[in-house]
Design an enzyme around this catalytic site. Structure first.
Site, PDB file in Angstrom:
ATOM      1  N   THR A 224      45.086  34.794  36.475  1.00 53.42           N
ATOM      2  CA  THR A 224      44.578  34.113  35.312  1.00 53.42           C
ATOM      3  C   THR A 224      44.226  32.705  35.727  1.00 53.42           C
ATOM      4  OG1 THR A 224      45.973  35.384  33.861  1.00 53.42           O
ATOM      5  CG2 THR A 224      45.117  33.366  33.002  1.00 53.42           C
ATOM      6  N   THR A 456      55.978  44.833  40.878  1.00 51.19           N
ATOM      7  CA  THR A 456      57.260  45.234  41.468  1.00 51.19           C
ATOM      8  C   THR A 456      58.038  44.038  41.976  1.00 51.19           C
ATOM      9  OG1 THR A 456      56.192  45.578  43.611  1.00 51.19           O
ATOM     10  CG2 THR A 456      56.336  47.463  42.137  1.00 51.19           C
TER      11      THR A 456
END
Length: 456
Positions: A224, A456
């Site tokens: 982002t 993860t």
């Protein structure tokens, strides 16, 4: 294969806490040791633990002005707009860009695609900051970055907002810690500042500071991409919005890491006028013209740090499209080259495969008729050391490329690709036309590994 696996493992920056590993030696040169920050602004970076694995790093940033500001912002064009984007857009519209005091940002969770509850969380973040300032009207913009589709641990954040407010400071260390707090897969905090003067007050010094974050999901159209800029120059809201739009179009909207546009992309600017002087209000004034150049140059430098920290990137590439019949057509061509996986992987492999560049030029959509004329088109590599350009294609005719020299040029971290359109139907090669510049990075094995392991 085992050696390659060890190499990739050593490079990977898994998504976890902000800047949770030592900053790579090659990136330390981009971190400022001091700064010139605008009067009346204070900042802080505070640990919340938005992401459960983050046990110590700052992940809540607060940027605040001691007095009300003019504010402007540009937001993502992604149709799945995150809750903080919707909330901040509404605040600026409702307040008409006036009376804004703060920006609050969390990393670790994007608060995107989170429904009504996500909107309520974003509102509550801003409201909590306003309460700390003793304000009743919405005066705080909200930003978030991190994993999409998960709710914020809002109670943890709201509990730490007063702590962040109490820790507000104007020191360089505070600004750097705040820039650190908005990072996710970034390997270094991105912070710049500068001083400047305006024609109407040549003896008065103003300051401009900015921080940004991003390393992946970067192809903004406003990982982002977030950015906050602050200045103590006096600028009216309408002028500030047009200044920001112009500068972002030539900076943050002219970079690409992977061609993806995030749900959360936001660039905001606050101007509190604390340094005094006559407010900039008219786009026809000398001060406006000067501020446009200053802000655009600054935003370009800030946005380029995002590209230099591109996930898995080994190269910083400038593509310069010259002699386009109009700026937007040139920008579209530069953007298409920057997004091309074949171009990006060729550069990673140090392969002077100019055919891939030419291919991207040829399939660019939306350009003005006559923009691309094969027999007028030239492509070259421009070394950053100032040595002569390496021509690859001249007026549509391929050159006999010195592969050894091409290999030397492609060994460097920085590279410039020059595309000369010859003005299309408007004139001869090299005459007239507009120039558009884009910045991007290459694609490496590490990019795939980072994004395969993102959650993860």
């Amino acid at each position: 294969m085992a050696a390659f696996a060890r190499m990739v493992k050593g490079q990977v920056r898994s998504y976890s806490a902000p800047v949770d590993m030592a900053i790579p030696a090659s990136k330390r040169k981009f971190i400022p040791s001091s700064g010139s920050y605008p009067k009346g602004f204070v900042v802080s970076g505070t640990h919340v633990g938005v992401k459960a694995s983050n046990t110590k790093f700052p992940d809540l940033a607060l940027i605040s002005s001691e007095t009300p500001c003019s504010a402007a912002a540009v937001f993502t064009t992604n149709k799945f707009q995150a809750a903080p984007v919707q909330v901040s857009r509404d605040i600026i519209k409702t307040r008409q860009g006036q009376g804004i005091r703060s920006v609050v940002i969390n990393s670790g969770c994007a608060n995107a695609v989170t429904g009504k509850g996500g909107l309520e969380d974003a509102v509550s973040m801003g409201k909590k900051v306003d309460e700390c300032d003793g304000l009743n009207e919405p005066s705080t913009l909200v930003m978030s970055t991190g994993v999409i589709g998960q709710r914020l641990p809002i109670s943890k954040i709201l509990k730490k907002v007063p702590v962040a407010h109490a820790n507000l400071s104007s020191t360089h260390d505070a600004w750097l810690t705040t820039a650190r707090a908005i990072c996710t897969t970034d390997t270094f905090p991105k912070l710049l500042s500068r001083t400047f003067t305006l024609p109407s007050s040549p003896g008065r010094t103003y300051s401009l500071a900015g921080m940004t974050k991003g390393a992946g999901m970067i192809h903004p159209n406003m990982a982002t991409l977030l950015g906050v800029l602050c200045t103590d120059a006096p600028i009216e809201p309408s002028a500030l919005q047009s200044l920001l739009k112009h500068s972002v179009n030539r900076s943050f909207n002219s970079i690409s890491v992977d061609g993806d546009t995030s749900t959360n992309d936001t660039i905001a600017i606050l101007a509190n006028g604390a340094a005094g002087g006559a407010p900039i209000s008219s786009s026809s004034s000398d001060d406006y013209a000067a501020m446009q150049d200053i802000l655009t140059s600054f935003a370009q430098s800030l946005s380029q740090l995002v590209v230099r920290d591109g996930e898995g990137a080994t190269k910083f590439v400038t593509v310069r499209v010259q002699n386009s019949p109009d700026y937007e057509s040139g920008r579209l061509i530069a953007s298409t080259i920057a997004r091309s996986p074949l171009v990006k992987t060729a550069l990673y492999g140090k392969d002077a495969n100019w055919g891939r560049i030419l291919c991207a030029i040829g399939y660019t959509q939306g350009v003005a008729p006559g923009t691309v004329v094969p027999e007028h088109t030239s492509v070259s590599f421009k070394p950053v050391d100032g040595s002569p350009v390496l021509n690859l294609l001249v007026n549509g005719e391929p050159e006999q490329v010195d592969e050894e020299r091409a290999s030397v040029i492609l060994q460097e971290e920085d590279l410039e690709i020059v595309v000369d359109l010859g003005g299309g139907e408007k004139g001869e090669q090299g005459l007239g036309g507009e120039e558009a510049v884009y910045w991007f990075c290459d694609f490496s094995h590490e990019y795939v590994t980072i994004n395969g392991d993102y959650r993860t």
